[in-house]
Every structure is written in structure tokens, then in C-alpha cells.
Design an enzyme around this catalytic site. Sequence first.
Site, PDB file in Angstrom:
ATOM      1  N   LYS A  11       0.816  -1.216   0.000  1.00  0.00           N
ATOM      2  CA  LYS A  11       0.000   0.000   0.000  1.00  0.00           C
ATOM      3  C   LYS A  11       0.858   1.278   0.000  1.00  0.00           C
ATOM      4  CE  LYS A  11      -3.971  -2.165   2.264  1.00  0.00           C
ATOM      5  NZ  LYS A  11      -5.033  -1.983   3.291  1.00  0.00           N
ATOM      6  N   TYR A  51     -12.564  -2.347  -3.590  1.00  0.00           N
ATOM      7  CA  TYR A  51     -13.047  -2.409  -2.202  1.00  0.00           C
ATOM      8  C   TYR A  51     -14.573  -2.274  -2.120  1.00  0.00           C
ATOM      9  CZ  TYR A  51      -8.398  -2.213   0.000  1.00  0.00           C
ATOM     10  OH  TYR A  51      -7.128  -2.505   0.449  1.00  0.00           O
ATOM     11  N   ARG A 104       2.492  -6.184   9.308  1.00  0.00           N
ATOM     12  CA  ARG A 104       1.746  -5.045   9.848  1.00  0.00           C
ATOM     13  C   ARG A 104       2.282  -4.617  11.204  1.00  0.00           C
ATOM     14  NH1 ARG A 104      -3.918  -7.399   7.559  1.00  0.00           N
ATOM     15  NH2 ARG A 104      -4.074  -6.150   5.667  1.00  0.00           N
ATOM     16  N   ASN A 114      -2.208   0.368   6.677  1.00  0.00           N
ATOM     17  CA  ASN A 114      -1.665  -0.876   7.237  1.00  0.00           C
ATOM     18  C   ASN A 114      -0.753  -1.638   6.281  1.00  0.00           C
ATOM     19  OD1 ASN A 114      -3.682  -1.746   5.576  1.00  0.00           O
ATOM     20  ND2 ASN A 114      -4.708  -3.055   7.082  1.00  0.00           N
ATOM     21  N   HIS A 117      -2.160  -5.458   1.734  1.00  0.00           N
ATOM     22  CA  HIS A 117      -3.456  -6.125   1.608  1.00  0.00           C
ATOM     23  C   HIS A 117      -3.206  -7.549   1.139  1.00  0.00           C
ATOM     24  CE1 HIS A 117      -7.549  -7.094   0.419  1.00  0.00           C
ATOM     25  NE2 HIS A 117      -6.996  -7.645  -0.650  1.00  0.00           N
ATOM     26  N   GLU A 128      -9.965 -10.728  -6.936  1.00  0.00           N
ATOM     27  CA  GLU A 128      -9.027  -9.620  -6.787  1.00  0.00           C
ATOM     28  C   GLU A 128      -7.902  -9.680  -7.820  1.00  0.00           C
ATOM     29  OE1 GLU A 128      -7.859  -9.694  -2.672  1.00  0.00           O
ATOM     30  OE2 GLU A 128      -9.849  -9.022  -2.007  1.00  0.00           O
TER      31      GLU A 128
HETATM   32  P1  CMP Z   1      -7.447  -4.458   3.840  1.00  0.00           P
HETATM   33  O1  CMP Z   1      -6.990  -5.784   4.278  1.00  0.00           O
HETATM   34  O2  CMP Z   1      -6.826  -3.879   2.619  1.00  0.00           O
HETATM   35  O3  CMP Z   1      -9.029  -4.502   3.618  1.00  0.00           O
HETATM   36  C1  CMP Z   1      -9.891  -3.409   3.855  1.00  0.00           C
HETATM   37  C2  CMP Z   1      -9.181  -2.240   4.442  1.00  0.00           C
HETATM   38  O4  CMP Z   1     -10.007  -1.289   5.067  1.00  0.00           O
HETATM   39  C3  CMP Z   1      -8.281  -2.721   5.561  1.00  0.00           C
HETATM   40  O5  CMP Z   1      -7.199  -3.451   5.052  1.00  0.00           O
HETATM   41  C4  CMP Z   1      -7.922  -1.422   6.238  1.00  0.00           C
HETATM   42  O6  CMP Z   1      -6.844  -0.760   5.611  1.00  0.00           O
HETATM   43  C5  CMP Z   1      -9.201  -0.622   6.037  1.00  0.00           C
HETATM   44  N1  CMP Z   1      -9.934  -0.542   7.289  1.00  0.00           N
HETATM   45  C6  CMP Z   1     -10.537  -1.534   7.945  1.00  0.00           C
HETATM   46  N2  CMP Z   1     -11.103  -1.076   9.076  1.00  0.00           N
HETATM   47  C7  CMP Z   1     -10.841   0.254   9.124  1.00  0.00           C
HETATM   48  C8  CMP Z   1     -11.158   1.274  10.043  1.00  0.00           C
HETATM   49  N3  CMP Z   1     -11.859   1.020  11.157  1.00  0.00           N
HETATM   50  N4  CMP Z   1     -10.739   2.526   9.770  1.00  0.00           N
HETATM   51  C9  CMP Z   1     -10.032   2.772   8.633  1.00  0.00           C
HETATM   52  N5  CMP Z   1      -9.705   1.824   7.723  1.00  0.00           N
HETATM   53  C10 CMP Z   1     -10.099   0.584   7.980  1.00  0.00           C
END
Ligand code: CMP
Length: 140
Positions: A11, A51, A104, A114, A117, A128
Amino acid sequence: MLVERTFSIIKPDAVERNLIGTIVSRFESEGLRPVAMRRSLLSRSEAEGFYAEHSERPFFGELVDFMTRSPVVLMVLEGDNAILKNREIMGATNPADAADNTLRKLHANSIGENSVHGSDSPVSAARELNWFFKGSEVSS
Ligand code: CMP
């Protein structure tokens, strides 16, 4: 062992901090080989479609803003039990909950930023990786 393919994104927060090599090296050292890879600045429609399952969540706008603010690295990873192995290497979504030495825990800034993904199931992996790669771009 089951040889699988999974979809991975490095990311923006990680690309901005020059962590591409560190993260790819970790995957390779744990038996996950990139069989397709592209650096890309995502459009809003690419990120929103990718997403889509989160479109009703309160953080959706913030998620799309983040994923489009600077380039990402899109990858297909192949290896034994690749979907589960990738999730183990990444750790929990929220770095505060992630196990020691996961990507992470080591690198993420927050639950939103984070660093990586990874697909959470075979159905998600197929959707995906096909969202971003043509079949001809993936080769073992
Ligand atoms: P990812 O695994 O890419 O899948 C969905 C993403 O949404 C997740 O990682 C986070 O980066 C984001 N995400 C999930 N929960 C939250 C949250 N509470 N606030 C902001 N971003 C979130």
C-alpha cells in the site's frame, strides 16, 4: 501441499517509505513467489471497485483517498497454501492486534494505513487478481 495463488498489494504508506524490497524479500523468503507484479497509481474507480464490499462502511472514503494518494505495488503471489500463509505473514488488520514480526506489526502506521493487503479466501483471491491482472500477465 496445495499450490495456490493469492493477491497482494503493497500500500501507499509502505511504498512511500521505500519498503517494496523489504516486503517482497519477506514473501520470497517464506516461499511466496511473485508471479505477476506492477507498480501503479490507482484511479478512484479502480480502488472503489476493488473495495466495493466496504462501500457502506464509514471509513470507505478515507480508504479510497489513502489507496489513491500515491503508487501501490500489485502482486500475485504463488506458493503452498499461499492465501493463509500470506495472511499469517501480514498479521491482523489493525497493527495494534498483529502478532510480533508480522508485516503489519513491523511496518503499519494504523488500521487504515496498514502497509499490505492480502486476499482472505480463494473466492476473493480469484476476484481480486482478475480485477488487476490479465491471465497473460501471470506466469509461474
Ligand atoms: P485491507 O486488508 O486492505 O481490507 C480493507 C481495508 O479497510 C483494511 O485493510 C484497512 O486498511 C481498512 N480498514 C478496515 N477497518 C478500518 C477502520 N476502522 N478505519 C479505517 N480503515 C479501515
